[in-house]
Design a protein around this motif. Structure first.
Motif, PDB file in Angstrom:
ATOM      1  N   GLY A 212       7.862  25.931 109.540  1.00 16.12           N
ATOM      2  CA  GLY A 212       9.280  25.887 109.250  1.00 16.12           C
ATOM      3  C   GLY A 212       9.691  26.035 107.806  1.00 16.12           C
ATOM      4  N   THR A 213      10.526  25.101 107.369  1.00 15.22           N
ATOM      5  CA  THR A 213      11.181  25.204 106.061  1.00 15.22           C
ATOM      6  C   THR A 213      10.587  24.241 105.035  1.00 15.22           C
ATOM      7  OG1 THR A 213      12.874  23.621 106.778  1.00 15.22           O
ATOM      8  CG2 THR A 213      13.333  25.954 107.123  1.00 15.22           C
ATOM      9  N   HIS A 214       9.349  23.846 105.241  1.00 13.55           N
ATOM     10  CA  HIS A 214       8.717  22.931 104.287  1.00 13.55           C
ATOM     11  C   HIS A 214       8.761  23.536 102.880  1.00 13.55           C
ATOM     12  CE1 HIS A 214       5.629  20.565 102.259  1.00 13.55           C
ATOM     13  NE2 HIS A 214       5.770  19.672 103.229  1.00 13.55           N
ATOM     14  N   PRO A 215       8.981  22.725 101.845  1.00 11.95           N
ATOM     15  CA  PRO A 215       9.038  23.252 100.468  1.00 11.95           C
ATOM     16  C   PRO A 215       7.834  24.087 100.065  1.00 11.95           C
ATOM     17  CG  PRO A 215       9.825  20.988 100.511  1.00 11.95           C
ATOM     18  CD  PRO A 215       9.318  21.282 101.895  1.00 11.95           C
ATOM     19  N   LEU A 216       6.652  23.769 100.577  1.00  8.11           N
ATOM     20  CA  LEU A 216       5.478  24.574 100.229  1.00  8.11           C
ATOM     21  C   LEU A 216       5.521  25.953 100.887  1.00  8.11           C
ATOM     22  CD1 LEU A 216       2.527  21.997 100.247  1.00  8.11           C
ATOM     23  CD2 LEU A 216       3.760  22.954  98.290  1.00  8.11           C
ATOM     24  N   VAL A 217       6.158  26.049 102.047  1.00  4.03           N
ATOM     25  CA  VAL A 217       6.340  27.354 102.680  1.00  4.03           C
ATOM     26  C   VAL A 217       7.300  28.194 101.833  1.00  4.03           C
ATOM     27  CG1 VAL A 217       7.155  28.572 104.735  1.00  4.03           C
ATOM     28  CG2 VAL A 217       5.879  26.428 104.977  1.00  4.03           C
ATOM     29  N   VAL A 218       8.376  27.554 101.378  1.00  2.61           N
ATOM     30  CA  VAL A 218       9.333  28.234 100.495  1.00  2.61           C
ATOM     31  C   VAL A 218       8.629  28.685  99.218  1.00  2.61           C
ATOM     32  CG1 VAL A 218      11.451  27.972  99.165  1.00  2.61           C
ATOM     33  CG2 VAL A 218      11.267  26.926 101.433  1.00  2.61           C
ATOM     34  N   ARG A 219       7.831  27.814  98.648  1.00  2.00           N
ATOM     35  CA  ARG A 219       7.100  28.140  97.422  1.00  2.00           C
ATOM     36  C   ARG A 219       6.182  29.341  97.635  1.00  2.00           C
ATOM     37  NH1 ARG A 219       2.606  24.022  94.858  1.00  2.00           N
ATOM     38  NH2 ARG A 219       1.279  25.618  93.893  1.00  2.00           N
ATOM     39  N   LEU A 220       5.512  29.404  98.774  1.00  2.00           N
ATOM     40  CA  LEU A 220       4.607  30.503  99.067  1.00  2.00           C
ATOM     41  C   LEU A 220       5.362  31.832  99.105  1.00  2.00           C
ATOM     42  CD1 LEU A 220       1.860  31.640  99.966  1.00  2.00           C
ATOM     43  CD2 LEU A 220       2.448  30.975 102.304  1.00  2.00           C
ATOM     44  N   LEU A 221       6.508  31.845  99.756  1.00  3.46           N
ATOM     45  CA  LEU A 221       7.299  33.071  99.850  1.00  3.46           C
ATOM     46  C   LEU A 221       7.814  33.500  98.481  1.00  3.46           C
ATOM     47  CD1 LEU A 221       9.261  32.213 103.105  1.00  3.46           C
ATOM     48  CD2 LEU A 221       7.470  33.936 102.864  1.00  3.46           C
ATOM     49  N   VAL A 222       8.228  32.542  97.689  1.00  3.49           N
ATOM     50  CA  VAL A 222       8.703  32.853  96.339  1.00  3.49           C
ATOM     51  C   VAL A 222       7.575  33.434  95.494  1.00  3.49           C
ATOM     52  CG1 VAL A 222       9.571  31.832  94.184  1.00  3.49           C
ATOM     53  CG2 VAL A 222      10.602  31.206  96.375  1.00  3.49           C
ATOM     54  N   GLU A 223       6.382  32.862  95.619  1.00  5.61           N
ATOM     55  CA  GLU A 223       5.231  33.379  94.869  1.00  5.61           C
ATOM     56  C   GLU A 223       4.890  34.801  95.296  1.00  5.61           C
ATOM     57  OE1 GLU A 223       2.098  30.571  95.441  1.00  5.61           O
ATOM     58  OE2 GLU A 223       2.909  29.132  93.994  1.00  5.61           O
ATOM     59  N   ARG A 224       4.956  35.069  96.600  1.00  2.44           N
ATOM     60  CA  ARG A 224       4.701  36.430  97.086  1.00  2.44           C
ATOM     61  C   ARG A 224       5.689  37.405  96.431  1.00  2.44           C
ATOM     62  NH1 ARG A 224       0.549  34.663  99.015  1.00  2.44           N
ATOM     63  NH2 ARG A 224      -0.129  34.685 101.202  1.00  2.44           N
TER      64      ARG A 224
END
Length: 236
Positions: A212-224
């Motif tokens: 889902g929307t966990h902050p680490l998932v968001v961080r991963l997408l931003v890093e990509r």
């Protein structure tokens, strides 16, 4: 110069809750990127829903774009659908990132989700993925399961929900027969939908929520996105 747009490409689902989760994830990524940069974030789907990636890219005109496949393993959608959509769009400046998984950040999220569900050291864990007929995707899933095993300190056997074998209920039952007192299912799914609902019927003591929307998932997408922007700038 305007920064490249981010096009988040997801599978698509008929679950209203799942669609809302993808929208919330997209908004969270946009918020992370918006600090002084004004990066537009768009969502596209390769199945079930629209708009398609090609439609979104065409609407961007000549603005450079970074396409981020929001898939947890690289199978047909990543290797076939996404490149085809980019080609059909005719867009002049697109960078396509690697899929989300496997990645250690996702393993960390799965570990936290297990703890939230009540898992404790010593409890058995089943790594549950949707499944794929693509050998490359199955390889990615096994890699992701090993990463989770490192997080929880024990092997996490892989089981599938829709495509492939063994299926999740079979592995849960086998672990109980082998003496496991408690069995938990780690859901390697991004959003809510039919596949996640099936896990509730697996006979496990607990099933984690989607990544889902966990902050680490968001961080991963931003890093990509940020790494791909560097590649676009170098190419220009």
């Amino acid at each position: 110069m305007n920064p490249p747009a981010l096009v988040l490409v997801a599978h698509g689902t008929r679950s209203a809750r799942g669609v809302q989760m993808i929208e919330t994830l997209s908004n969270a990524v946009a918020q992370q990127l918006s600090s002084g940069t004004g990066v537009p974030v768009h969502t596209a789907f390769v199945d079930v829903l629209g708009p398609s990636p090609a439609e979104v890219l065409r609407d961007l005109g000549d603005r450079p774009a970074v396409v981020v496949p929001a898939f947890l393993a690289s199978g047909y959608h990543v290797y076939q659908d996404v490149p085809r959509e980019v080609a059909e769009s005719g867009h002049p400046a697109v960078a396509v990132t690697a899929a989300m998984g496997p990645d250690p950040l996702l393993a960390r999220v799965l570990g936290m989700r297990l703890c939230e569900e009540g898992w404790q050291p010593g409890d058995a864990v089943v790594f549950a993925a949707a499944g794929s007929s693509d050998a490359r995707a199955r390889h990615d899933v096994r890699s992701a399961a090993r990463m989770l095993g490192e997080q929880v300190g024990r092997a996490t056997p892989v089981a599938y929900i829709a495509t492939g074998s063994p299926r999740v209920p079979e592995v849960v039952a086998a672990l109980r027969e082998s003496g496991a007192a408690r069995v938990f299912v780690a859901s390697y799914l991004l959003a809510h939908g039919l596949f996640h609902e099936r896990l509730r019927e697996s006979g496990a003591d607990g099933v984690t929520g989607p990544l889902g929307t966990h902050p680490l998932v968001v961080r991963l997408l931003v890093e990509r996105y940020r790494r791909a922007v560097g590649a676009l700038e170098a190419a220009a």
